[in-house]
Design a protein around this motif. Sequence first.
Motif, PDB file in Angstrom:
ATOM      1  N   LEU A  10     -39.462  67.177  30.276  1.00  0.00           N
ATOM      2  CA  LEU A  10     -39.228  67.228  28.775  1.00  0.00           C
ATOM      3  C   LEU A  10     -41.068  67.281  28.850  1.00  0.00           C
ATOM      4  O   LEU A  10     -41.645  66.545  29.427  1.00  0.00           O
ATOM      5  CB  LEU A  10     -39.424  65.742  28.116  1.00  0.00           C
ATOM      6  N   VAL A  11     -41.117  68.477  28.651  1.00  0.00           N
ATOM      7  CA  VAL A  11     -43.100  68.634  28.115  1.00  0.00           C
ATOM      8  C   VAL A  11     -43.285  69.433  26.479  1.00  0.00           C
ATOM      9  O   VAL A  11     -42.100  70.122  26.647  1.00  0.00           O
ATOM     10  CB  VAL A  11     -43.706  69.971  29.690  1.00  0.00           C
ATOM     11  N   TYR A  12     -44.207  68.887  26.349  1.00  0.00           N
ATOM     12  CA  TYR A  12     -44.647  69.089  25.164  1.00  0.00           C
ATOM     13  C   TYR A  12     -45.744  70.668  24.971  1.00  0.00           C
ATOM     14  O   TYR A  12     -46.705  70.085  26.122  1.00  0.00           O
ATOM     15  CB  TYR A  12     -45.219  67.760  24.124  1.00  0.00           C
ATOM     16  N   GLN A  13     -45.199  71.863  24.939  1.00  0.00           N
ATOM     17  CA  GLN A  13     -45.378  72.815  24.850  1.00  0.00           C
ATOM     18  C   GLN A  13     -45.863  73.816  24.182  1.00  0.00           C
ATOM     19  O   GLN A  13     -44.929  74.798  23.368  1.00  0.00           O
ATOM     20  CB  GLN A  13     -44.848  73.409  26.733  1.00  0.00           C
ATOM     21  N   MET A  14     -46.681  74.354  23.625  1.00  0.00           N
ATOM     22  CA  MET A  14     -47.001  74.608  21.992  1.00  0.00           C
ATOM     23  C   MET A  14     -46.543  75.988  21.855  1.00  0.00           C
ATOM     24  O   MET A  14     -47.411  76.578  22.698  1.00  0.00           O
ATOM     25  CB  MET A  14     -48.810  74.240  21.342  1.00  0.00           C
ATOM     26  N   ALA A  15     -45.940  76.292  20.680  1.00  0.00           N
ATOM     27  CA  ALA A  15     -45.486  77.855  20.836  1.00  0.00           C
ATOM     28  C   ALA A  15     -45.462  78.301  19.855  1.00  0.00           C
ATOM     29  O   ALA A  15     -44.624  77.019  18.545  1.00  0.00           O
ATOM     30  CB  ALA A  15     -44.234  78.181  21.303  1.00  0.00           C
ATOM     31  N   VAL A  25     -43.102  79.119  13.190  1.00  0.00           N
ATOM     32  CA  VAL A  25     -42.212  77.828  13.226  1.00  0.00           C
ATOM     33  C   VAL A  25     -42.784  77.552  14.296  1.00  0.00           C
ATOM     34  O   VAL A  25     -43.399  77.787  15.489  1.00  0.00           O
ATOM     35  CB  VAL A  25     -40.741  78.137  13.402  1.00  0.00           C
ATOM     36  N   VAL A  26     -43.122  75.853  14.508  1.00  0.00           N
ATOM     37  CA  VAL A  26     -43.591  75.466  15.157  1.00  0.00           C
ATOM     38  C   VAL A  26     -43.057  74.640  17.082  1.00  0.00           C
ATOM     39  O   VAL A  26     -42.025  74.272  16.313  1.00  0.00           O
ATOM     40  CB  VAL A  26     -44.612  73.709  13.945  1.00  0.00           C
ATOM     41  N   ASP A  27     -42.711  75.622  17.648  1.00  0.00           N
ATOM     42  CA  ASP A  27     -41.815  75.336  18.852  1.00  0.00           C
ATOM     43  C   ASP A  27     -42.616  74.173  19.733  1.00  0.00           C
ATOM     44  O   ASP A  27     -43.821  74.905  19.957  1.00  0.00           O
ATOM     45  CB  ASP A  27     -41.826  76.092  19.800  1.00  0.00           C
ATOM     46  N   PHE A  28     -42.303  72.996  20.432  1.00  0.00           N
ATOM     47  CA  PHE A  28     -43.300  72.374  21.010  1.00  0.00           C
ATOM     48  C   PHE A  28     -42.666  71.385  22.161  1.00  0.00           C
ATOM     49  O   PHE A  28     -43.039  70.822  23.425  1.00  0.00           O
ATOM     50  CB  PHE A  28     -43.726  71.078  20.012  1.00  0.00           C
ATOM     51  N   LEU A  29     -41.180  71.539  21.806  1.00  0.00           N
ATOM     52  CA  LEU A  29     -39.956  71.074  23.341  1.00  0.00           C
ATOM     53  C   LEU A  29     -40.558  71.776  24.241  1.00  0.00           C
ATOM     54  O   LEU A  29     -39.790  73.248  23.975  1.00  0.00           O
ATOM     55  CB  LEU A  29     -39.055  70.200  22.649  1.00  0.00           C
ATOM     56  N   ASN A  30     -40.566  71.337  25.557  1.00  0.00           N
ATOM     57  CA  ASN A  30     -39.762  72.872  26.831  1.00  0.00           C
ATOM     58  C   ASN A  30     -39.083  71.554  27.755  1.00  0.00           C
ATOM     59  O   ASN A  30     -39.895  70.609  28.052  1.00  0.00           O
ATOM     60  CB  ASN A  30     -41.044  73.114  27.098  1.00  0.00           C
ATOM     61  N   MET A  31     -38.130  71.793  28.015  1.00  0.00           N
ATOM     62  CA  MET A  31     -37.150  71.125  29.537  1.00  0.00           C
ATOM     63  C   MET A  31     -37.191  72.238  30.296  1.00  0.00           C
ATOM     64  O   MET A  31     -36.356  73.369  30.142  1.00  0.00           O
ATOM     65  CB  MET A  31     -35.909  71.496  28.410  1.00  0.00           C
ATOM     66  N   GLN A  73     -38.009  76.902  35.614  1.00  0.00           N
ATOM     67  CA  GLN A  73     -39.333  76.643  35.143  1.00  0.00           C
ATOM     68  C   GLN A  73     -38.655  76.914  33.653  1.00  0.00           C
ATOM     69  O   GLN A  73     -38.301  78.886  34.285  1.00  0.00           O
ATOM     70  CB  GLN A  73     -40.094  77.041  35.602  1.00  0.00           C
ATOM     71  N   ASN A  74     -38.243  77.030  32.429  1.00  0.00           N
ATOM     72  CA  ASN A  74     -38.446  76.754  31.511  1.00  0.00           C
ATOM     73  C   ASN A  74     -39.489  77.769  30.502  1.00  0.00           C
ATOM     74  O   ASN A  74     -40.370  76.557  30.223  1.00  0.00           O
ATOM     75  CB  ASN A  74     -37.555  76.250  31.017  1.00  0.00           C
ATOM     76  N   PRO A  75     -40.130  79.504  30.598  1.00  0.00           N
ATOM     77  CA  PRO A  75     -41.446  79.778  29.707  1.00  0.00           C
ATOM     78  C   PRO A  75     -40.896  78.762  28.012  1.00  0.00           C
ATOM     79  O   PRO A  75     -41.785  79.253  27.253  1.00  0.00           O
ATOM     80  CB  PRO A  75     -40.647  80.940  30.033  1.00  0.00           C
ATOM     81  N   PHE A  76     -39.780  78.854  26.973  1.00  0.00           N
ATOM     82  CA  PHE A  76     -39.674  79.246  26.465  1.00  0.00           C
ATOM     83  C   PHE A  76     -39.261  77.627  25.606  1.00  0.00           C
ATOM     84  O   PHE A  76     -39.027  76.925  25.944  1.00  0.00           O
ATOM     85  CB  PHE A  76     -38.081  79.555  26.206  1.00  0.00           C
ATOM     86  N   SER A  77     -40.677  77.234  24.336  1.00  0.00           N
ATOM     87  CA  SER A  77     -39.763  76.023  23.752  1.00  0.00           C
ATOM     88  C   SER A  77     -39.254  76.777  22.489  1.00  0.00           C
ATOM     89  O   SER A  77     -39.223  77.745  21.665  1.00  0.00           O
ATOM     90  CB  SER A  77     -41.644  75.637  23.140  1.00  0.00           C
ATOM     91  N   PHE A  78     -38.919  75.227  22.083  1.00  0.00           N
ATOM     92  CA  PHE A  78     -38.287  75.098  20.862  1.00  0.00           C
ATOM     93  C   PHE A  78     -38.046  74.422  20.156  1.00  0.00           C
ATOM     94  O   PHE A  78     -39.469  72.989  20.889  1.00  0.00           O
ATOM     95  CB  PHE A  78     -36.771  74.990  21.582  1.00  0.00           C
ATOM     96  N   ASN A  79     -37.785  73.830  18.770  1.00  0.00           N
ATOM     97  CA  ASN A  79     -37.957  72.090  18.048  1.00  0.00           C
ATOM     98  C   ASN A  79     -36.369  71.704  17.650  1.00  0.00           C
ATOM     99  O   ASN A  79     -35.304  71.891  18.045  1.00  0.00           O
ATOM    100  CB  ASN A  79     -38.886  72.465  16.912  1.00  0.00           C
ATOM    101  N   VAL A  80     -36.899  70.573  16.993  1.00  0.00           N
ATOM    102  CA  VAL A  80     -35.579  70.025  16.635  1.00  0.00           C
ATOM    103  C   VAL A  80     -35.130  70.317  15.715  1.00  0.00           C
ATOM    104  O   VAL A  80     -33.804  70.482  15.819  1.00  0.00           O
ATOM    105  CB  VAL A  80     -35.907  68.827  15.990  1.00  0.00           C
TER     106      VAL A  80
END
Length: 156
Positions: free
Chosen positions: A41-46, A115-121, A127-134
Amino acid sequence: MRALLIAAILAFALDQGTKYHALYVLDLDRVGVVQIWPPYLVYQMAWNTGVNFGLFGSDAATMRWVLVGLSAVISAWVIIWVRREKLGKLAHVAAGLLVGGALGNAVDRIYYGAVVDFLNMSCCGIQNPFSFNVADIFVFAGAIGLVLFSSAKKTP
């Protein structure tokens, strides 16, 4: 119908709260990445201007408002469908999660333009390059829940 409303409000509030925390407490739009539990779990801004994973993304204002309208129409349709079909409580909760998540992302598009995406797993060397949100989690869980629970009609 009450279960749908409560689930939608809770999903929306949790989504907006986590985005507020990411942007204004962690300052993620400036910092970029915050290691929470790497690599899981990494917070990665997108900033997502498109649909899922930035698909159909563009900086055009037209696409922004098309996606806001689409979120509103789908949310209204889900509410009407669940009410009309007289589905059980679990289907109402699932519908509420979907609606709360969809409206959470729509508010982002209105307020921020994306859209604020910040979750990266990531896991297992991938290595997942994409972020998502709740909100994305709630939309997905709500859609799966509707598939699973829409056949369980409420008995009169």
